[in-house]
Design an enzyme around this catalytic site. Structure first.
Site, PDB file in Angstrom:
ATOM      1  N   PRO A  88       0.978  -0.768   0.138  1.00 58.15           N
ATOM      2  CA  PRO A  88       0.504   0.046   0.162  1.00 58.15           C
ATOM      3  C   PRO A  88       0.884   0.989   0.104  1.00 58.15           C
ATOM      4  O   PRO A  88       0.475   2.425  -0.683  1.00 58.15           O
ATOM      5  CB  PRO A  88      -0.753  -0.344   1.411  1.00 58.15           C
ATOM      6  N   GLU A 115       2.804  -7.375   8.862  1.00 55.23           N
ATOM      7  CA  GLU A 115       2.739  -5.845   9.055  1.00 55.23           C
ATOM      8  C   GLU A 115       3.654  -5.489   7.625  1.00 55.23           C
ATOM      9  O   GLU A 115       3.065  -4.095   7.316  1.00 55.23           O
ATOM     10  CB  GLU A 115       3.538  -5.539  10.531  1.00 55.23           C
ATOM     11  N   ARG A 152      -3.760  -8.875 -20.160  1.00 55.12           N
ATOM     12  CA  ARG A 152      -4.659  -7.943 -21.097  1.00 55.12           C
ATOM     13  C   ARG A 152      -4.482  -7.054 -22.302  1.00 55.12           C
ATOM     14  O   ARG A 152      -4.877  -6.826 -23.028  1.00 55.12           O
ATOM     15  CB  ARG A 152      -6.586  -7.658 -20.041  1.00 55.12           C
ATOM     16  N   ASP A 167     -11.509   0.969 -24.175  1.00 58.85           N
ATOM     17  CA  ASP A 167     -11.453   0.515 -22.590  1.00 58.85           C
ATOM     18  C   ASP A 167     -11.726   2.310 -22.079  1.00 58.85           C
ATOM     19  O   ASP A 167     -11.311   3.228 -22.080  1.00 58.85           O
ATOM     20  CB  ASP A 167     -10.783   0.388 -21.492  1.00 58.85           C
TER      21      ASP A 167
HETATM   22  N1  ADE Z   1      -0.872  -5.797   0.138  1.00 57.50           N
HETATM   23  C1  ADE Z   1      -2.230  -4.567   0.479  1.00 57.50           C
HETATM   24  N2  ADE Z   1      -2.752  -3.933   0.806  1.00 57.50           N
HETATM   25  C2  ADE Z   1      -1.858  -3.224  -0.644  1.00 57.50           C
HETATM   26  C3  ADE Z   1      -2.461  -2.175  -1.529  1.00 57.50           C
HETATM   27  N3  ADE Z   1      -3.714  -1.594  -1.608  1.00 57.50           N
HETATM   28  N4  ADE Z   1      -2.006  -2.875  -2.667  1.00 57.50           N
HETATM   29  C4  ADE Z   1      -1.121  -3.148  -2.335  1.00 57.50           C
HETATM   30  N5  ADE Z   1      -0.251  -3.856  -1.838  1.00 57.50           N
HETATM   31  C5  ADE Z   1      -0.316  -4.016  -0.674  1.00 57.50           C
END
Ligand code: ADE
Length: 245
Positions: A88, A115, A152, A167
Protein backbone atom coordinates in the site's frame (compact mmCIF):
# COMPACT_ATOMS: atom_id res chain seq x y z
CA UNK A 1 5.27 -12.46 -21.25
CA UNK A 2 6.27 -14.18 -18.02
CA UNK A 3 4.94 -13.38 -14.54
CA UNK A 4 6.89 -14.98 -11.68
CA UNK A 5 4.97 -14.54 -8.43
CA UNK A 6 6.62 -14.91 -5.02
CA UNK A 7 4.02 -15.54 -2.34
CA UNK A 8 3.37 -17.44 0.88
CA UNK A 9 -0.05 -18.42 -0.49
CA UNK A 10 0.27 -19.74 -4.05
CA UNK A 11 -3.11 -21.46 -3.78
CA UNK A 12 -4.81 -18.03 -3.71
CA UNK A 13 -3.87 -17.60 -7.38
CA UNK A 14 -5.13 -20.86 -8.82
CA UNK A 15 -8.78 -20.33 -9.60
CA UNK A 16 -8.64 -16.63 -10.60
CA UNK A 17 -5.95 -17.39 -13.19
CA UNK A 18 -7.65 -20.45 -14.63
CA UNK A 19 -10.86 -19.10 -16.05
CA UNK A 20 -11.88 -16.71 -18.76
CA UNK A 21 -9.50 -14.56 -20.80
CA UNK A 22 -6.39 -15.09 -18.67
CA UNK A 23 -6.94 -18.87 -18.60
CA UNK A 24 -7.21 -18.91 -22.40
CA UNK A 25 -4.14 -16.68 -22.80
CA UNK A 26 -2.16 -19.14 -20.66
CA UNK A 27 -3.38 -22.10 -22.70
CA UNK A 28 -2.36 -20.27 -25.88
CA UNK A 29 1.07 -19.54 -24.27
CA UNK A 30 0.58 -15.79 -24.66
CA UNK A 31 1.34 -15.48 -20.95
CA UNK A 32 3.17 -17.74 -18.53
CA UNK A 33 2.39 -17.40 -14.84
CA UNK A 34 4.73 -19.17 -12.43
CA UNK A 35 4.01 -19.37 -8.70
CA UNK A 36 6.84 -19.67 -6.18
CA UNK A 37 6.36 -20.25 -2.48
CA UNK A 38 8.56 -17.92 -0.43
CA UNK A 39 8.71 -20.64 2.22
CA UNK A 40 10.75 -22.80 -0.20
CA UNK A 41 13.54 -20.22 0.03
CA UNK A 42 13.52 -20.15 3.84
CA UNK A 43 16.11 -22.12 5.78
CA UNK A 44 15.99 -24.31 8.88
CA UNK A 45 13.72 -27.13 9.90
CA UNK A 46 10.73 -24.84 10.27
CA UNK A 47 11.39 -22.67 7.22
CA UNK A 48 10.41 -19.55 9.13
CA UNK A 49 9.46 -16.59 6.92
CA UNK A 50 8.47 -13.98 9.50
CA UNK A 51 9.69 -12.60 12.82
CA UNK A 52 8.97 -9.98 15.48
CA UNK A 53 9.73 -6.34 14.69
CA UNK A 54 12.89 -4.85 16.18
CA UNK A 55 11.90 -2.01 18.48
CA UNK A 56 8.68 -3.77 19.44
CA UNK A 57 5.19 -3.28 18.15
CA UNK A 58 2.29 -5.38 16.94
CA UNK A 59 2.37 -7.95 14.18
CA UNK A 60 5.02 -9.89 12.34
CA UNK A 61 7.47 -8.77 9.67
CA UNK A 62 8.47 -10.88 6.67
CA UNK A 63 12.15 -11.77 6.96
CA UNK A 64 14.45 -10.46 4.23
CA UNK A 65 16.50 -13.60 3.44
CA UNK A 66 13.79 -15.88 1.97
CA UNK A 67 12.41 -13.13 -0.29
CA UNK A 68 15.82 -11.96 -1.47
CA UNK A 69 17.00 -15.53 -2.02
CA UNK A 70 13.85 -16.16 -4.06
CA UNK A 71 14.36 -13.06 -6.21
CA UNK A 72 18.02 -13.91 -6.77
CA UNK A 73 17.19 -17.49 -7.76
CA UNK A 74 14.58 -16.22 -10.25
CA UNK A 75 16.89 -13.51 -11.59
CA UNK A 76 19.33 -16.29 -12.60
CA UNK A 77 16.76 -17.12 -15.31
CA UNK A 78 16.32 -15.24 -18.57
CA UNK A 79 14.92 -12.88 -19.72
CA UNK A 80 15.85 -10.37 -17.01
CA UNK A 81 12.86 -9.34 -15.00
CA UNK A 82 11.58 -6.13 -13.48
CA UNK A 83 11.03 -6.74 -9.75
CA UNK A 84 7.82 -5.39 -8.27
CA UNK A 85 6.74 -5.28 -4.63
CA UNK A 86 3.00 -5.05 -3.97
CA UNK A 87 2.49 -2.70 -1.03
CA UNK A 88 0.00 0.00 0.00
CA UNK A 89 3.07 2.30 0.18
CA UNK A 90 3.72 1.92 -3.56
CA UNK A 91 2.84 4.16 -6.50
CA UNK A 92 -0.91 3.92 -7.16
CA UNK A 93 -1.57 1.71 -10.19
CA UNK A 94 -2.86 3.53 -13.27
CA UNK A 95 -3.52 2.46 -16.84
CA UNK A 96 -0.37 4.19 -18.18
CA UNK A 97 1.69 2.13 -15.73
CA UNK A 98 -0.11 -1.02 -16.81
CA UNK A 99 0.75 -0.27 -20.46
CA UNK A 100 4.38 0.40 -19.60
CA UNK A 101 4.70 -2.84 -17.59
CA UNK A 102 3.20 -4.82 -20.49
CA UNK A 103 6.32 -3.87 -22.51
CA UNK A 104 8.51 -6.00 -20.23
CA UNK A 105 9.26 -9.61 -21.15
CA UNK A 106 9.16 -10.71 -17.53
CA UNK A 107 7.98 -9.42 -14.16
CA UNK A 108 8.80 -10.83 -10.73
CA UNK A 109 6.03 -9.88 -8.32
CA UNK A 110 6.60 -10.07 -4.56
CA UNK A 111 3.50 -10.36 -2.37
CA UNK A 112 4.00 -9.01 1.14
CA UNK A 113 2.01 -10.28 4.15
CA UNK A 114 1.60 -9.52 7.84
CA UNK A 115 2.59 -6.01 8.89
CA UNK A 116 5.01 -5.65 6.00
CA UNK A 117 8.36 -6.79 4.73
CA UNK A 118 11.78 -6.06 6.22
CA UNK A 119 12.97 -2.75 4.77
CA UNK A 120 16.10 -4.41 3.31
CA UNK A 121 13.96 -6.30 0.77
CA UNK A 122 13.66 -2.97 -1.06
CA UNK A 123 17.29 -3.34 -2.20
CA UNK A 124 16.19 -5.91 -4.82
CA UNK A 125 12.98 -4.14 -5.84
CA UNK A 126 12.71 -1.94 -8.96
CA UNK A 127 9.21 -0.67 -8.36
CA UNK A 128 6.60 -0.62 -5.57
CA UNK A 129 2.94 -0.67 -6.58
CA UNK A 130 -0.27 -0.09 -4.65
CA UNK A 131 -3.70 -0.89 -6.09
CA UNK A 132 -5.40 1.76 -3.99
CA UNK A 133 -5.56 3.63 -0.73
CA UNK A 134 -6.80 0.78 1.41
CA UNK A 135 -5.03 -2.07 3.17
CA UNK A 136 -5.49 -5.68 2.09
CA UNK A 137 -4.49 -8.66 4.20
CA UNK A 138 -1.63 -9.23 1.78
CA UNK A 139 -0.24 -8.46 -1.64
CA UNK A 140 -1.80 -11.53 -3.30
CA UNK A 141 -5.07 -9.93 -4.39
CA UNK A 142 -3.15 -6.84 -5.48
CA UNK A 143 -0.81 -9.03 -7.56
CA UNK A 144 -3.83 -10.67 -9.20
CA UNK A 145 -5.17 -7.26 -10.14
CA UNK A 146 -1.81 -6.30 -11.63
CA UNK A 147 -1.42 -9.56 -13.59
CA UNK A 148 -4.96 -9.29 -14.98
CA UNK A 149 -4.56 -5.65 -16.02
CA UNK A 150 -1.12 -6.17 -17.61
CA UNK A 151 -1.93 -9.49 -19.31
CA UNK A 152 -4.92 -8.05 -21.17
CA UNK A 153 -2.63 -5.44 -22.77
CA UNK A 154 -0.45 -8.14 -24.37
CA UNK A 155 -1.16 -8.41 -28.08
CA UNK A 156 -3.41 -11.36 -28.85
CA UNK A 157 -4.75 -11.80 -25.31
CA UNK A 158 -7.97 -9.95 -26.04
CA UNK A 159 -9.90 -10.87 -29.17
CA UNK A 160 -10.79 -8.12 -31.66
CA UNK A 161 -14.22 -7.85 -30.17
CA UNK A 162 -12.75 -7.15 -26.74
CA UNK A 163 -10.11 -4.70 -27.95
CA UNK A 164 -8.55 -2.67 -25.15
CA UNK A 165 -8.24 0.53 -27.19
CA UNK A 166 -11.69 1.89 -26.33
CA UNK A 167 -11.60 0.95 -22.66
CA UNK A 168 -12.34 3.32 -19.86
CA UNK A 169 -8.94 4.87 -19.07
CA UNK A 170 -7.22 3.74 -22.26
CA UNK A 171 -7.33 7.36 -23.40
CA UNK A 172 -7.47 8.72 -19.88
CA UNK A 173 -11.27 9.14 -19.83
CA UNK A 174 -14.20 6.95 -18.80
CA UNK A 175 -16.12 5.04 -21.45
CA UNK A 176 -19.49 6.09 -22.86
CA UNK A 177 -22.61 4.08 -21.83
CA UNK A 178 -23.31 0.80 -23.63
CA UNK A 179 -26.61 -0.75 -24.66
CA UNK A 180 -27.69 -4.05 -26.19
CA UNK A 181 -31.08 -5.57 -27.01
CA UNK A 182 -33.92 -5.14 -26.18
CA UNK A 183 -34.49 -1.62 -27.53
CA UNK A 184 -36.85 -0.93 -24.69
CA UNK A 185 -36.55 -2.41 -21.20
CA UNK A 186 -38.69 -1.53 -18.19
CA UNK A 187 -39.89 1.57 -20.00
CA UNK A 188 -36.37 2.78 -20.73
CA UNK A 189 -35.40 3.13 -24.37
CA UNK A 190 -31.99 2.88 -25.98
CA UNK A 191 -30.90 6.37 -27.15
CA UNK A 192 -32.34 6.93 -30.63
CA UNK A 193 -28.99 7.89 -32.16
CA UNK A 194 -27.56 4.41 -31.52
CA UNK A 195 -30.16 2.81 -33.77
CA UNK A 196 -30.02 5.56 -36.39
CA UNK A 197 -27.29 3.89 -38.46
CA UNK A 198 -25.58 7.31 -38.71
CA UNK A 199 -22.00 6.41 -37.76
CA UNK A 200 -20.79 9.97 -37.52
CA UNK A 201 -23.66 10.94 -35.20
CA UNK A 202 -22.97 7.83 -33.10
CA UNK A 203 -19.28 8.75 -32.77
CA UNK A 204 -20.19 12.31 -31.73
CA UNK A 205 -22.71 11.06 -29.19
CA UNK A 206 -20.18 8.64 -27.72
CA UNK A 207 -17.50 11.30 -27.41
CA UNK A 208 -19.92 13.69 -25.72
CA UNK A 209 -21.06 10.94 -23.31
CA UNK A 210 -17.45 10.00 -22.56
CA UNK A 211 -16.76 13.61 -21.63
CA UNK A 212 -19.98 14.01 -19.67
CA UNK A 213 -19.43 10.81 -17.67
CA UNK A 214 -15.83 11.67 -16.89
CA UNK A 215 -16.71 15.26 -16.00
CA UNK A 216 -19.47 14.07 -13.64
CA UNK A 217 -17.64 11.16 -12.01
CA UNK A 218 -13.92 11.82 -12.34
CA UNK A 219 -13.18 15.51 -12.93
CA UNK A 220 -9.57 14.75 -11.92
CA UNK A 221 -9.17 12.75 -15.15
CA UNK A 222 -10.43 15.63 -17.29
CA UNK A 223 -7.63 17.88 -16.12
CA UNK A 224 -5.00 15.31 -17.20
CA UNK A 225 -6.58 14.32 -20.55
CA UNK A 226 -5.53 15.51 -23.98
CA UNK A 227 -8.62 17.19 -25.40
CA UNK A 228 -9.48 18.56 -28.83
CA UNK A 229 -11.09 21.98 -29.44
CA UNK A 230 -14.38 20.18 -30.03
CA UNK A 231 -13.98 18.36 -26.67
CA UNK A 232 -13.41 21.72 -24.99
CA UNK A 233 -16.60 23.10 -26.54
CA UNK A 234 -18.60 20.10 -25.28
CA UNK A 235 -17.15 20.57 -21.80
CA UNK A 236 -17.95 24.27 -21.77
CA UNK A 237 -21.56 23.34 -22.57
CA UNK A 238 -21.58 20.83 -19.71
CA UNK A 239 -20.17 23.45 -17.36
CA UNK A 240 -22.96 25.79 -18.44
CA UNK A 241 -25.58 23.19 -17.48
CA UNK A 242 -24.04 22.26 -14.13
CA UNK A 243 -26.51 22.40 -11.30
CA UNK A 244 -29.51 22.08 -13.63
CA UNK A 245 -29.48 18.24 -14.05
N1 ADE B 1 -0.91 -5.07 0.17
C1 ADE B 1 -1.82 -4.70 1.10
N2 ADE B 1 -2.58 -3.70 0.66
C2 ADE B 1 -2.17 -3.41 -0.61
C3 ADE B 1 -2.56 -2.47 -1.59
N3 ADE B 1 -3.55 -1.60 -1.38
N4 ADE B 1 -1.90 -2.46 -2.76
C4 ADE B 1 -0.89 -3.32 -2.98
N5 ADE B 1 -0.47 -4.23 -2.11
C5 ADE B 1 -1.10 -4.29 -0.92
Amino acid sequence: MIFDILTLFPEMFLSPLEGSIIGKAREACKVTINLFNIRDYAEGKHRVTDDYPFGGGKGMIMKPEPIIRGVEALQANKPTARVILMTPQGTPLRQEMVKRLAQHARLIIICGRYEGVDERVRAVVDEEISIGDYVLTGGELAALVLVDAVARMIPGVLGDEEASEDDSFSKGLLEYPHYTRPREFAGRRVPEVLISGDHQAIEQWRRAETLRRTWERRPDLISRARLSDEDQRILEKLNGTSGTD
